[in-house]
Design a protein around this motif. Structure first.
Motif, PDB file in Angstrom:
ATOM      1  N   LEU A  74       0.893  -1.201   0.120  1.00 46.28           N
ATOM      2  CA  LEU A  74      -0.113  -0.060   0.053  1.00 46.28           C
ATOM      3  C   LEU A  74       1.000   1.371  -0.055  1.00 46.28           C
ATOM      4  CD1 LEU A  74      -2.884   1.570   0.327  1.00 46.28           C
ATOM      5  CD2 LEU A  74      -2.635   1.386   2.591  1.00 46.28           C
ATOM      6  N   LEU A  75       1.728   1.252   1.013  1.00 47.88           N
ATOM      7  CA  LEU A  75       2.617   2.543   1.027  1.00 47.88           C
ATOM      8  C   LEU A  75       3.492   2.535  -0.325  1.00 47.88           C
ATOM      9  CD1 LEU A  75       3.904   2.734   4.687  1.00 47.88           C
ATOM     10  CD2 LEU A  75       1.898   3.947   3.640  1.00 47.88           C
ATOM     11  N   GLU A  76       3.944   1.514  -0.796  1.00 53.66           N
ATOM     12  CA  GLU A  76       4.650   1.667  -2.142  1.00 53.66           C
ATOM     13  C   GLU A  76       3.951   1.922  -3.161  1.00 53.66           C
ATOM     14  OE1 GLU A  76       7.966  -1.588  -3.565  1.00 53.66           O
ATOM     15  OE2 GLU A  76       6.108  -2.414  -3.800  1.00 53.66           O
ATOM     16  N   ARG A  77       2.655   1.643  -3.260  1.00 48.25           N
ATOM     17  CA  ARG A  77       1.822   2.165  -4.358  1.00 48.25           C
ATOM     18  C   ARG A  77       1.422   3.672  -4.093  1.00 48.25           C
ATOM     19  NH1 ARG A  77      -4.333   0.981  -4.365  1.00 48.25           N
ATOM     20  NH2 ARG A  77      -4.452   2.691  -3.446  1.00 48.25           N
ATOM     21  N   ARG A  78       1.343   4.093  -3.040  1.00 42.55           N
ATOM     22  CA  ARG A  78       1.500   5.526  -2.646  1.00 42.55           C
ATOM     23  C   ARG A  78       2.413   6.280  -3.182  1.00 42.55           C
ATOM     24  NH1 ARG A  78      -3.350   6.563   0.030  1.00 42.55           N
ATOM     25  NH2 ARG A  78      -4.117   5.310   1.328  1.00 42.55           N
ATOM     26  N   GLN A  79       3.557   5.737  -2.872  1.00 41.13           N
ATOM     27  CA  GLN A  79       4.963   6.278  -3.381  1.00 41.13           C
ATOM     28  C   GLN A  79       4.957   6.279  -4.873  1.00 41.13           C
ATOM     29  OE1 GLN A  79       7.226   8.346  -2.314  1.00 41.13           O
ATOM     30  NE2 GLN A  79       9.293   7.256  -2.002  1.00 41.13           N
ATOM     31  N   HIS A  80       4.620   5.199  -5.411  1.00 43.54           N
ATOM     32  CA  HIS A  80       4.783   5.241  -7.010  1.00 43.54           C
ATOM     33  C   HIS A  80       3.798   6.239  -7.542  1.00 43.54           C
ATOM     34  CE1 HIS A  80       4.686   3.734 -11.142  1.00 43.54           C
ATOM     35  NE2 HIS A  80       3.411   3.519 -11.062  1.00 43.54           N
ATOM     36  N   ASP A  81       2.464   6.565  -6.918  1.00 45.09           N
ATOM     37  CA  ASP A  81       1.555   7.505  -7.582  1.00 45.09           C
ATOM     38  C   ASP A  81       2.092   8.744  -7.172  1.00 45.09           C
ATOM     39  OD1 ASP A  81      -0.291   5.388  -8.040  1.00 45.09           O
ATOM     40  OD2 ASP A  81      -1.522   5.883  -6.088  1.00 45.09           O
ATOM     41  N   ALA A  82       2.711   9.303  -5.915  1.00 47.70           N
ATOM     42  CA  ALA A  82       3.156  10.422  -5.779  1.00 47.70           C
ATOM     43  C   ALA A  82       4.266  10.923  -6.764  1.00 47.70           C
ATOM     44  CB  ALA A  82       3.667  10.523  -4.334  1.00 47.70           C
ATOM     45  N   LEU A  83       5.037   9.613  -7.121  1.00 47.11           N
ATOM     46  CA  LEU A  83       6.280  10.018  -8.192  1.00 47.11           C
ATOM     47  C   LEU A  83       5.698  10.402  -9.683  1.00 47.11           C
ATOM     48  CD1 LEU A  83       9.085   7.540  -6.771  1.00 47.11           C
ATOM     49  CD2 LEU A  83       9.013  10.007  -6.629  1.00 47.11           C
ATOM     50  N   ARG A  84       4.366   9.864  -9.784  1.00 46.11           N
ATOM     51  CA  ARG A  84       3.918   9.971 -11.025  1.00 46.11           C
ATOM     52  C   ARG A  84       3.045  11.582 -11.033  1.00 46.11           C
ATOM     53  NH1 ARG A  84       1.267   7.473 -15.502  1.00 46.11           N
ATOM     54  NH2 ARG A  84       0.833   9.251 -16.986  1.00 46.11           N
ATOM     55  N   VAL A  85       2.480  11.786 -10.148  1.00 44.64           N
ATOM     56  CA  VAL A  85       2.083  13.058 -10.032  1.00 44.64           C
ATOM     57  C   VAL A  85       3.399  14.112 -10.111  1.00 44.64           C
ATOM     58  CG1 VAL A  85       0.939  14.925  -8.494  1.00 44.64           C
ATOM     59  CG2 VAL A  85       0.144  12.564  -8.683  1.00 44.64           C
ATOM     60  N   LEU A  86       4.453  13.835  -9.346  1.00 42.64           N
ATOM     61  CA  LEU A  86       5.509  14.778  -9.598  1.00 42.64           C
ATOM     62  C   LEU A  86       6.149  14.825 -10.881  1.00 42.64           C
ATOM     63  CD1 LEU A  86       7.774  14.136  -6.306  1.00 42.64           C
ATOM     64  CD2 LEU A  86       6.548  16.131  -6.882  1.00 42.64           C
ATOM     65  N   ALA A  87       6.039  13.806 -11.537  1.00 42.40           N
ATOM     66  CA  ALA A  87       6.453  14.037 -13.157  1.00 42.40           C
ATOM     67  C   ALA A  87       5.446  14.464 -14.037  1.00 42.40           C
ATOM     68  CB  ALA A  87       6.583  12.423 -13.679  1.00 42.40           C
ATOM     69  N   ASP A  88       4.131  14.640 -13.813  1.00 40.67           N
ATOM     70  CA  ASP A  88       3.014  15.282 -14.496  1.00 40.67           C
ATOM     71  C   ASP A  88       3.401  16.680 -14.093  1.00 40.67           C
ATOM     72  OD1 ASP A  88       2.200  12.882 -15.722  1.00 40.67           O
ATOM     73  OD2 ASP A  88       0.497  12.827 -14.198  1.00 40.67           O
ATOM     74  N   LEU A  89       3.829  17.121 -12.951  1.00 42.97           N
ATOM     75  CA  LEU A  89       3.948  18.340 -12.561  1.00 42.97           C
ATOM     76  C   LEU A  89       5.351  19.007 -13.039  1.00 42.97           C
ATOM     77  CD1 LEU A  89       2.639  18.259  -8.908  1.00 42.97           C
ATOM     78  CD2 LEU A  89       1.840  19.957 -10.727  1.00 42.97           C
TER      79      LEU A  89
END
Length: 172
Positions: A74-89
């Motif tokens: 769960l925390l790894e998925r949250r980390q992956h999602d956060a990195l995706r958002v940072l890439a989009d930003l």
């Protein structure tokens, strides 16, 4: 850009502030998203505990077993999602108009493509949960302190999250 992309129109300043929040969230998760992290460290932080809640409050053994089996993923998925958002930003970091006296007026359109919209939704929801925990908000009826700027950030994340949820609902 695909035709199914969500377009988020945001000021460059907002995008940079959002990127800062997402980066802080990613840093919070980082030591807990690795396989050998100590689960007891995460359970001591109320915000992390809220991100991986206990589904068995009346059964400590079942709760521990569930936590051991799911927390890391769960925390790894949250980390992956956060990195995706940072890439989009990332495009928001390109310099704006240097002659513009108001950088908040400099808007950009971010294309959020494919499943990234879901990553944005999960990330903003998780950031909002962390902020809520830090502010002592546990339910919809909890009061906001109008003199505390952190509540404005909490509400702003909610506003952006609402827009993304609405866009995802209409795109399906």
């Amino acid at each position: 850009m695909t035709e199914n992309a969500l377009i988020l129109t945001i000021s460059r300043l907002e995008a940079q502030q959002l990127a800062d929040l997402v980066a802080q969230f990613s840093e919070l998760l980082e030591p807990h998203a690795v396989a050998d992290a100590d689960a007891s460290d995460a359970s001591r932080d109320p915000a992390l505990a809220r991100l991986a809640p206990n589904p068995y409050p009346d059964d400590a053994d079942a709760a521990a077993e569930f936590h051991d089996a799911t927390r890391h993923d769960l925390l790894e998925r949250r980390q992956h999602d956060a990195l995706r958002v940072l890439a989009d930003l990332a495009p928001s970091f390109a310099s704006g108009n240097p002659d513009d006296p108001d950088p908040a007026a400099d808007t950009i359109d971010l294309a959020i493509e494919g499943d990234a919209g879901w990553a944005w939704m999960r990330t903003l929801t998780a950031i909002r949960l962390v902020i809520a925990t830090r502010l002592g908000i546990s339910g919809a009826d909890d009061d906001h302190d109008p003199d505390d700027d952190r509540f404005a950030v909490y509400d702003w994340i909610g506003y952006r999250l609402d827009g993304i949820v609405r866009a995802l609902e209409t795109s399906d």
